[in-house]
Scaffold this motif. Structure first.
Motif, PDB file in Angstrom:
ATOM      1  N   PRO A 162      -4.532  -5.144  -9.879  1.00 29.85           N
ATOM      2  CA  PRO A 162      -4.394  -6.474 -10.496  1.00 29.85           C
ATOM      3  C   PRO A 162      -3.121  -7.215 -10.071  1.00 29.85           C
ATOM      4  CG  PRO A 162      -5.089  -4.867 -12.127  1.00 29.85           C
ATOM      5  CD  PRO A 162      -4.799  -4.096 -10.868  1.00 29.85           C
ATOM      6  N   ASP A 163      -3.279  -8.533  -9.923  1.00 28.28           N
ATOM      7  CA  ASP A 163      -2.169  -9.383  -9.463  1.00 28.28           C
ATOM      8  C   ASP A 163      -0.926  -9.246 -10.322  1.00 28.28           C
ATOM      9  OD1 ASP A 163      -3.667 -10.411  -7.395  1.00 28.28           O
ATOM     10  OD2 ASP A 163      -4.305 -12.186  -8.499  1.00 28.28           O
ATOM     11  N   SER A 164      -1.121  -9.148 -11.649  1.00 31.00           N
ATOM     12  CA  SER A 164       0.051  -9.114 -12.524  1.00 31.00           C
ATOM     13  C   SER A 164       0.946  -7.927 -12.148  1.00 31.00           C
ATOM     14  CB  SER A 164      -0.389  -9.001 -13.986  1.00 31.00           C
ATOM     15  OG  SER A 164      -1.273  -7.902 -14.112  1.00 31.00           O
ATOM     16  N   VAL A 165       0.330  -6.787 -11.867  1.00 28.24           N
ATOM     17  CA  VAL A 165       1.082  -5.576 -11.526  1.00 28.24           C
ATOM     18  C   VAL A 165       1.716  -5.726 -10.141  1.00 28.24           C
ATOM     19  CG1 VAL A 165       0.816  -3.092 -11.046  1.00 28.24           C
ATOM     20  CG2 VAL A 165      -0.543  -4.170 -12.859  1.00 28.24           C
ATOM     21  N   THR A 166       0.908  -6.156  -9.183  1.00 30.75           N
ATOM     22  CA  THR A 166       1.367  -6.223  -7.789  1.00 30.75           C
ATOM     23  C   THR A 166       2.468  -7.277  -7.625  1.00 30.75           C
ATOM     24  OG1 THR A 166      -0.881  -5.639  -7.176  1.00 30.75           O
ATOM     25  CG2 THR A 166       0.539  -6.426  -5.415  1.00 30.75           C
ATOM     26  N   ASN A 167       2.279  -8.435  -8.241  1.00 26.89           N
ATOM     27  CA  ASN A 167       3.266  -9.506  -8.076  1.00 26.89           C
ATOM     28  C   ASN A 167       4.633  -9.103  -8.652  1.00 26.89           C
ATOM     29  OD1 ASN A 167       1.429 -11.182  -6.814  1.00 26.89           O
ATOM     30  ND2 ASN A 167       0.843 -12.245  -8.683  1.00 26.89           N
ATOM     31  N   GLU A 168       4.624  -8.449  -9.810  1.00 20.09           N
ATOM     32  CA  GLU A 168       5.885  -7.995 -10.410  1.00 20.09           C
ATOM     33  C   GLU A 168       6.584  -6.988  -9.504  1.00 20.09           C
ATOM     34  OE1 GLU A 168       7.996  -8.746 -12.994  1.00 20.09           O
ATOM     35  OE2 GLU A 168       6.624 -10.437 -12.890  1.00 20.09           O
ATOM     36  N   MET A 169       5.766  -6.079  -8.935  1.00 19.27           N
ATOM     37  CA  MET A 169       6.319  -5.040  -8.068  1.00 19.27           C
ATOM     38  C   MET A 169       6.991  -5.673  -6.844  1.00 19.27           C
ATOM     39  SD  MET A 169       4.034  -1.990  -6.532  1.00 19.27           S
ATOM     40  CE  MET A 169       3.473  -2.738  -5.007  1.00 19.27           C
ATOM     41  N   SER A 190      -6.960   4.012  -9.584  1.00 24.23           N
ATOM     42  CA  SER A 190      -8.347   3.721  -9.945  1.00 24.23           C
ATOM     43  C   SER A 190      -8.876   2.546  -9.113  1.00 24.23           C
ATOM     44  CB  SER A 190      -8.452   3.426 -11.440  1.00 24.23           C
ATOM     45  OG  SER A 190      -7.544   2.411 -11.780  1.00 24.23           O
ATOM     46  N   TYR A 191      -7.999   1.618  -8.750  1.00 25.14           N
ATOM     47  CA  TYR A 191      -8.431   0.476  -7.924  1.00 25.14           C
ATOM     48  C   TYR A 191      -8.499   0.894  -6.460  1.00 25.14           C
ATOM     49  CZ  TYR A 191      -7.437  -2.076 -12.162  1.00 25.14           C
ATOM     50  OH  TYR A 191      -7.452  -2.510 -13.466  1.00 25.14           O
ATOM     51  N   MET A 192      -7.465   1.599  -6.004  1.00 24.97           N
ATOM     52  CA  MET A 192      -7.407   1.979  -4.591  1.00 24.97           C
ATOM     53  C   MET A 192      -8.600   2.851  -4.211  1.00 24.97           C
ATOM     54  SD  MET A 192      -3.362   2.777  -4.382  1.00 24.97           S
ATOM     55  CE  MET A 192      -3.109   2.945  -2.632  1.00 24.97           C
ATOM     56  N   ASP A 193      -8.960   3.768  -5.089  1.00 29.26           N
ATOM     57  CA  ASP A 193     -10.069   4.681  -4.784  1.00 29.26           C
ATOM     58  C   ASP A 193     -11.377   3.945  -4.573  1.00 29.26           C
ATOM     59  OD1 ASP A 193      -8.478   6.854  -4.810  1.00 29.26           O
ATOM     60  OD2 ASP A 193      -9.160   7.665  -6.743  1.00 29.26           O
ATOM     61  N   LYS A 194     -11.492   2.764  -5.203  1.00 29.54           N
ATOM     62  CA  LYS A 194     -12.738   2.001  -5.044  1.00 29.54           C
ATOM     63  C   LYS A 194     -12.628   0.969  -3.929  1.00 29.54           C
ATOM     64  CE  LYS A 194     -13.111   1.584  -9.801  1.00 29.54           C
ATOM     65  NZ  LYS A 194     -12.757   0.652 -10.712  1.00 29.54           N
ATOM     66  N   GLY A 232       4.126  10.477  -6.571  1.00 32.24           N
ATOM     67  CA  GLY A 232       5.134  10.832  -7.564  1.00 32.24           C
ATOM     68  C   GLY A 232       4.576  10.916  -8.980  1.00 32.24           C
ATOM     69  N   GLY A 233       3.275  10.600  -9.143  1.00 32.69           N
ATOM     70  CA  GLY A 233       2.643  10.694 -10.459  1.00 32.69           C
ATOM     71  C   GLY A 233       3.183   9.689 -11.465  1.00 32.69           C
ATOM     72  N   THR A 234       3.693   8.544 -11.000  1.00 28.06           N
ATOM     73  CA  THR A 234       4.229   7.556 -11.948  1.00 28.06           C
ATOM     74  C   THR A 234       3.079   6.803 -12.638  1.00 28.06           C
ATOM     75  OG1 THR A 234       4.258   5.709 -10.413  1.00 28.06           O
ATOM     76  CG2 THR A 234       6.190   7.144 -10.369  1.00 28.06           C
ATOM     77  N   GLU A 235       3.448   6.081 -13.699  1.00 27.37           N
ATOM     78  CA  GLU A 235       2.454   5.284 -14.437  1.00 27.37           C
ATOM     79  C   GLU A 235       1.814   4.250 -13.499  1.00 27.37           C
ATOM     80  OE1 GLU A 235       3.017   2.651 -18.307  1.00 27.37           O
ATOM     81  OE2 GLU A 235       4.247   4.477 -18.322  1.00 27.37           O
ATOM     82  N   LEU A 236       2.657   3.627 -12.668  1.00 28.11           N
ATOM     83  CA  LEU A 236       2.151   2.628 -11.717  1.00 28.11           C
ATOM     84  C   LEU A 236       1.161   3.271 -10.744  1.00 28.11           C
ATOM     85  CD1 LEU A 236       2.294  -0.202 -10.321  1.00 28.11           C
ATOM     86  CD2 LEU A 236       4.229   0.655  -9.001  1.00 28.11           C
ATOM     87  N   GLY A 237       1.507   4.472 -10.271  1.00 29.01           N
ATOM     88  CA  GLY A 237       0.634   5.178  -9.329  1.00 29.01           C
ATOM     89  C   GLY A 237      -0.715   5.509  -9.953  1.00 29.01           C
ATOM     90  N   GLY A 252       0.838  -1.206   0.000  1.00 28.84           N
ATOM     91  CA  GLY A 252       0.000   0.000   0.000  1.00 28.84           C
ATOM     92  C   GLY A 252       0.874   1.258   0.000  1.00 28.84           C
ATOM     93  N   ASP A 253       1.944   1.259   0.815  1.00 23.99           N
ATOM     94  CA  ASP A 253       2.854   2.422   0.860  1.00 23.99           C
ATOM     95  C   ASP A 253       3.546   2.610  -0.494  1.00 23.99           C
ATOM     96  OD1 ASP A 253       2.256   2.930   3.489  1.00 23.99           O
ATOM     97  OD2 ASP A 253       4.170   2.222   4.307  1.00 23.99           O
ATOM     98  N   ILE A 254       3.928   1.509  -1.126  1.00 26.09           N
ATOM     99  CA  ILE A 254       4.614   1.636  -2.431  1.00 26.09           C
ATOM    100  C   ILE A 254       3.639   2.241  -3.448  1.00 26.09           C
ATOM    101  CG2 ILE A 254       5.821   0.441  -4.302  1.00 26.09           C
ATOM    102  CD1 ILE A 254       6.689  -1.698  -2.261  1.00 26.09           C
ATOM    103  N   PHE A 255       2.383   1.766  -3.438  1.00 27.84           N
ATOM    104  CA  PHE A 255       1.402   2.346  -4.364  1.00 27.84           C
ATOM    105  C   PHE A 255       1.180   3.832  -4.068  1.00 27.84           C
ATOM    106  CE2 PHE A 255      -0.417  -2.137  -4.898  1.00 27.84           C
ATOM    107  CZ  PHE A 255       0.122  -2.295  -6.162  1.00 27.84           C
ATOM    108  N   ARG A 256       1.047   4.178  -2.764  1.00 22.94           N
ATOM    109  CA  ARG A 256       0.809   5.594  -2.423  1.00 22.94           C
ATOM    110  C   ARG A 256       2.007   6.468  -2.801  1.00 22.94           C
ATOM    111  NH1 ARG A 256      -2.284   3.034   1.415  1.00 22.94           N
ATOM    112  NH2 ARG A 256      -0.511   2.630   2.763  1.00 22.94           N
ATOM    113  N   ALA A 257       3.219   5.954  -2.643  1.00 22.55           N
ATOM    114  CA  ALA A 257       4.405   6.740  -3.025  1.00 22.55           C
ATOM    115  C   ALA A 257       4.402   6.970  -4.539  1.00 22.55           C
ATOM    116  CB  ALA A 257       5.675   6.015  -2.587  1.00 22.55           C
TER     117      ALA A 257
END
Ligand code: AMP
Length: 217
Positions: free
Chosen positions: A60-67, A51-55, A41-46, A32-37
């Protein structure tokens, strides 16, 4: 010490993670902290994550698992790590098991912070987070010395968008449907330790340290 903290939103994972990571001298990795950072920072990942966090939904797993895979390649995890907010479903747990098996560094324990449903809402509604360093406070249980100001860095405190009531309801649903099954998963692997996460922050930390120390000794 390779450790996972699991528990519903509002169980105090972030707060306990800071104490435990410092006690055991291991990095605290909060997805959660990595996503908020990244959001800050306005990155593509952020932007994608927002859009998911706000709801209150899972990114998605593919994004989170790679991170997480990338993060676990950082040399600072050589002596262990504390994962906070990951895994959040059984698929993520399986991916993590595979990542760690490849490195021959299996988990030592999964600590569940157990808390009653009725306490969750009161915890989350009082939570205030530092805009600058991400430290969490609680208006009643762990109030900052100066109101709306972070004790650590004097940053401004705010209420996370996803701590607002409409989103919290969804986050609790997501926890019950998707995250709770990982508790049975880790119990069946013999890794689960469960503690009651009510009471003073310091009391809970002591309970957690005692339970974990018994496992690693
Ligand atoms: P947290 O700070 O752990 O409560 O996470 C805040 C939000 O970030 C969650 O509600 C999800 O939208 C997203 N998030 C954090 N960790 C994960 C994860 N392991 N998988 C998917 N989404 C996540």
């Amino acid at each position: 010490m390779r450790l996972i903290l699991v528990g519903p939103p509002g169980a105090g994972k972030g707060t306990q993670a800071v104490h435990l990571a410092s006690h055991f001298g291991i990095p605290h990795i909060s997805t959660g902290d990595i996503f908020r950072a990244n959001l800050k920072g306005g990155t593509e990942l952020g932007i994608l994550a927002q859009s998911y966090m706000d709801k209150g939904d899972l990114v998605p797993d593919s994004v989170t698992n790679e991170m997480v895979k990338d993060r676990l390649n950082n040399p600072d995890v050589a002596n262990g790590f504390l994962l906070d907010g990951f895994p959040r479903n059984v698929f993520q747990a399986e991916v993590l098991r595979a990542i760690l098996a490849e490195k021959q560094t299996p988990l030592d324990a999964v600590l569940e912070l157990a808390i009653d449903d009725k306490e969750i809402i009161s915890r989350i509604s009082g939570r205030r987070t530092c805009k600058n360093c991400g430290t969490s406070f609680h208006l009643v249980n762990s109030a900052p010395v100066i109101s709306d100001t972070c004790d650590n860095c004097q940053g401004e405190l705010y209420q996370r968008e996803d701590d607002k009531e409409e989103v919290v309801t969804r986050r609790l649903e997501v926890y019950a449907e998707q995250t709770k099954p990982i508790i049975a998963f880790y119990r069946s692997e013999g890794l689960l330790i469960s503690i009651t996460a009510t009471g003073e922050v310091s009391e809970i930390s002591q309970r957690a340290i005692a339970a974990l120390s018994a496992v690693i000794s």
